[in-house]
Design a protein around this motif. Structure first.
Motif, PDB file in Angstrom:
ATOM      1  N   TRP A  48       0.769  -1.216  -0.066  1.00 23.81           N
ATOM      2  CA  TRP A  48      -0.052  -0.164  -0.129  1.00 23.81           C
ATOM      3  C   TRP A  48       0.938   1.169  -0.047  1.00 23.81           C
ATOM      4  CZ3 TRP A  48      -0.775  -4.116   3.420  1.00 23.81           C
ATOM      5  CH2 TRP A  48      -1.933  -4.807   3.556  1.00 23.81           C
ATOM      6  N   LEU A  49       0.240   2.281  -0.415  1.00 22.13           N
ATOM      7  CA  LEU A  49       0.653   3.775  -0.160  1.00 22.13           C
ATOM      8  C   LEU A  49      -0.105   4.205   0.757  1.00 22.13           C
ATOM      9  CD1 LEU A  49       2.751   5.988  -1.026  1.00 22.13           C
ATOM     10  CD2 LEU A  49       0.920   6.858  -2.285  1.00 22.13           C
ATOM     11  N   LEU A  50       0.200   4.318   2.002  1.00 24.55           N
ATOM     12  CA  LEU A  50      -0.293   4.964   3.074  1.00 24.55           C
ATOM     13  C   LEU A  50      -0.058   6.571   2.935  1.00 24.55           C
ATOM     14  CD1 LEU A  50      -1.835   4.761   5.753  1.00 24.55           C
ATOM     15  CD2 LEU A  50      -0.033   4.426   7.125  1.00 24.55           C
ATOM     16  N   VAL A  51      -1.120   7.355   3.072  1.00 25.37           N
ATOM     17  CA  VAL A  51      -0.756   8.785   2.991  1.00 25.37           C
ATOM     18  C   VAL A  51      -1.316   9.673   4.160  1.00 25.37           C
ATOM     19  CG1 VAL A  51      -1.347  10.713   1.452  1.00 25.37           C
ATOM     20  CG2 VAL A  51      -1.298   8.738   0.487  1.00 25.37           C
ATOM     21  N   ARG A  52      -0.604  10.380   4.957  1.00 27.94           N
ATOM     22  CA  ARG A  52      -0.871  11.125   5.993  1.00 27.94           C
ATOM     23  C   ARG A  52      -0.901  12.680   5.594  1.00 27.94           C
ATOM     24  NH1 ARG A  52       3.630  11.630   9.877  1.00 27.94           N
ATOM     25  NH2 ARG A  52       4.079  13.793   8.912  1.00 27.94           N
ATOM     26  N   ARG A  53      -2.167  13.249   5.778  1.00 26.75           N
ATOM     27  CA  ARG A  53      -2.424  14.607   5.423  1.00 26.75           C
ATOM     28  C   ARG A  53      -2.601  15.374   6.824  1.00 26.75           C
ATOM     29  NH1 ARG A  53      -6.982  15.523   1.400  1.00 26.75           N
ATOM     30  NH2 ARG A  53      -8.182  15.256   3.333  1.00 26.75           N
ATOM     31  N   ASN A  54      -1.566  16.504   6.858  1.00 22.96           N
ATOM     32  CA  ASN A  54      -1.758  17.248   7.973  1.00 22.96           C
ATOM     33  C   ASN A  54      -3.133  18.088   8.105  1.00 22.96           C
ATOM     34  OD1 ASN A  54      -1.660  19.809   9.550  1.00 22.96           O
ATOM     35  ND2 ASN A  54       0.318  19.330   9.787  1.00 22.96           N
ATOM     36  N   LEU A  55      -3.785  18.190   9.185  1.00 24.32           N
ATOM     37  CA  LEU A  55      -5.433  18.621   9.136  1.00 24.32           C
ATOM     38  C   LEU A  55      -5.374  20.200   9.161  1.00 24.32           C
ATOM     39  CD1 LEU A  55      -6.815  16.461  11.857  1.00 24.32           C
ATOM     40  CD2 LEU A  55      -7.156  16.369   9.273  1.00 24.32           C
ATOM     41  N   THR A  56      -4.054  20.896   9.382  1.00 22.56           N
ATOM     42  CA  THR A  56      -4.238  22.417   9.333  1.00 22.56           C
ATOM     43  C   THR A  56      -3.336  22.666   7.822  1.00 22.56           C
ATOM     44  OG1 THR A  56      -3.823  22.275  11.825  1.00 22.56           O
ATOM     45  CG2 THR A  56      -3.123  24.197  10.564  1.00 22.56           C
ATOM     46  N   THR A  57      -2.433  22.259   7.627  1.00 25.82           N
ATOM     47  CA  THR A  57      -1.692  22.705   6.394  1.00 25.82           C
ATOM     48  C   THR A  57      -2.018  21.894   5.074  1.00 25.82           C
ATOM     49  OG1 THR A  57       0.297  21.328   6.625  1.00 25.82           O
ATOM     50  CG2 THR A  57       0.287  23.458   7.740  1.00 25.82           C
ATOM     51  N   GLY A  58      -2.553  20.838   5.294  1.00 29.30           N
ATOM     52  CA  GLY A  58      -2.764  19.838   4.126  1.00 29.30           C
ATOM     53  C   GLY A  58      -1.550  18.977   3.666  1.00 29.30           C
ATOM     54  N   GLU A  59      -0.354  19.388   4.368  1.00 29.81           N
ATOM     55  CA  GLU A  59       0.672  18.739   3.731  1.00 29.81           C
ATOM     56  C   GLU A  59       0.684  17.098   3.968  1.00 29.81           C
ATOM     57  OE1 GLU A  59       5.594  18.668   4.870  1.00 29.81           O
ATOM     58  OE2 GLU A  59       4.418  20.239   5.786  1.00 29.81           O
ATOM     59  N   PRO A  60       1.213  16.558   2.932  1.00 29.70           N
ATOM     60  CA  PRO A  60       0.953  15.119   2.857  1.00 29.70           C
ATOM     61  C   PRO A  60       2.475  14.425   3.401  1.00 29.70           C
ATOM     62  CG  PRO A  60       1.348  15.628   0.561  1.00 29.70           C
ATOM     63  CD  PRO A  60       1.166  16.939   1.514  1.00 29.70           C
ATOM     64  N   ALA A  61       2.505  13.394   3.858  1.00 31.41           N
ATOM     65  CA  ALA A  61       3.370  12.305   3.962  1.00 31.41           C
ATOM     66  C   ALA A  61       3.272  11.159   3.654  1.00 31.41           C
ATOM     67  CB  ALA A  61       3.741  12.596   5.602  1.00 31.41           C
ATOM     68  N   PHE A  62       4.216  10.077   3.113  1.00 28.47           N
ATOM     69  CA  PHE A  62       3.918   9.061   2.664  1.00 28.47           C
ATOM     70  C   PHE A  62       4.540   7.911   3.208  1.00 28.47           C
ATOM     71  CE2 PHE A  62       3.854  12.530  -0.715  1.00 28.47           C
ATOM     72  CZ  PHE A  62       2.489  12.424  -1.251  1.00 28.47           C
ATOM     73  N   TYR A  63       3.961   6.536   3.179  1.00 26.97           N
ATOM     74  CA  TYR A  63       4.788   5.671   3.686  1.00 26.97           C
ATOM     75  C   TYR A  63       4.228   4.367   2.763  1.00 26.97           C
ATOM     76  CZ  TYR A  63       3.974   8.096   8.354  1.00 26.97           C
ATOM     77  OH  TYR A  63       4.210   8.923   8.990  1.00 26.97           O
ATOM     78  N   ARG A  64       5.428   3.583   2.399  1.00 23.56           N
ATOM     79  CA  ARG A  64       5.200   2.548   1.641  1.00 23.56           C
ATOM     80  C   ARG A  64       5.145   1.281   2.526  1.00 23.56           C
ATOM     81  NH1 ARG A  64       8.679  -0.568  -2.224  1.00 23.56           N
ATOM     82  NH2 ARG A  64       7.064  -1.186  -3.872  1.00 23.56           N
TER      83      ARG A  64
END
Length: 101
Positions: A48-64
C-alpha cells in the motif's frame, strides 16, 4: 510511473479518515489518513501507499507499507504511529551521549 503525490490527489474525500497517530509532546497527533493498494495482486502479500495529511496545512507524508495479508487502514496507521516512539528514543539517546551538538 505514477508519483505518490498523484496517487494521493486521486483519493476521493470519502476515503480520508481522521485517526490519531499516537501521543506527541503536545498531545495526540491527529491527521487525515488514506491508503491505496499499489501492488499488482499477482505477487505475495499486499503493498500500500499510506498517505498522512496534516489537518491544518494539508501537507502530505507518504509511507510504503507491506504485509503478508490484507490489513485495515487503522492497523496501518497504528504501525506508522510507532515510528515516533523510535524517533524520540533516538533523539533522547543522542542527547544523553552528547551527539546532539
Amino acid at each position: 510511473m505514477v508519483s505518490a503525490a498523484d496517487v494521493a490527489a486521486r483519493v476521493a474525500d470519502r476515503h480520508w479518515h481522521r485517526y490519531r497517530a499516537g501521543q506527541g509532546a503536545k498531545g495526540p497527533r491527529w491527521y487525515a489518513w488514506a491508503c491505496a493498494r499499489i501492488d499488482d495482486k499477482t505477487t505475495d502479500g499486499c503493498r500500500w501507499l499510506l498517505v498522512r495529511r496534516n489537518l491544518t496545512t494539508g501537507e502530505p507524508a507518504f509511507y510504503r507499507c507491506y504485509a503478508p495479508a490484507l490489513k485495515s487502514l487503522m492497523t496501518l496507521v497504528k504501525i506508522a504511529g510507532l515510528r515516533w516512539a523510535v524517533e524520540e528514543s533516538f533523539q533522547a539517546a543522542k542527547g544523553q551521549v552528547g551527539l546532539d551538538h
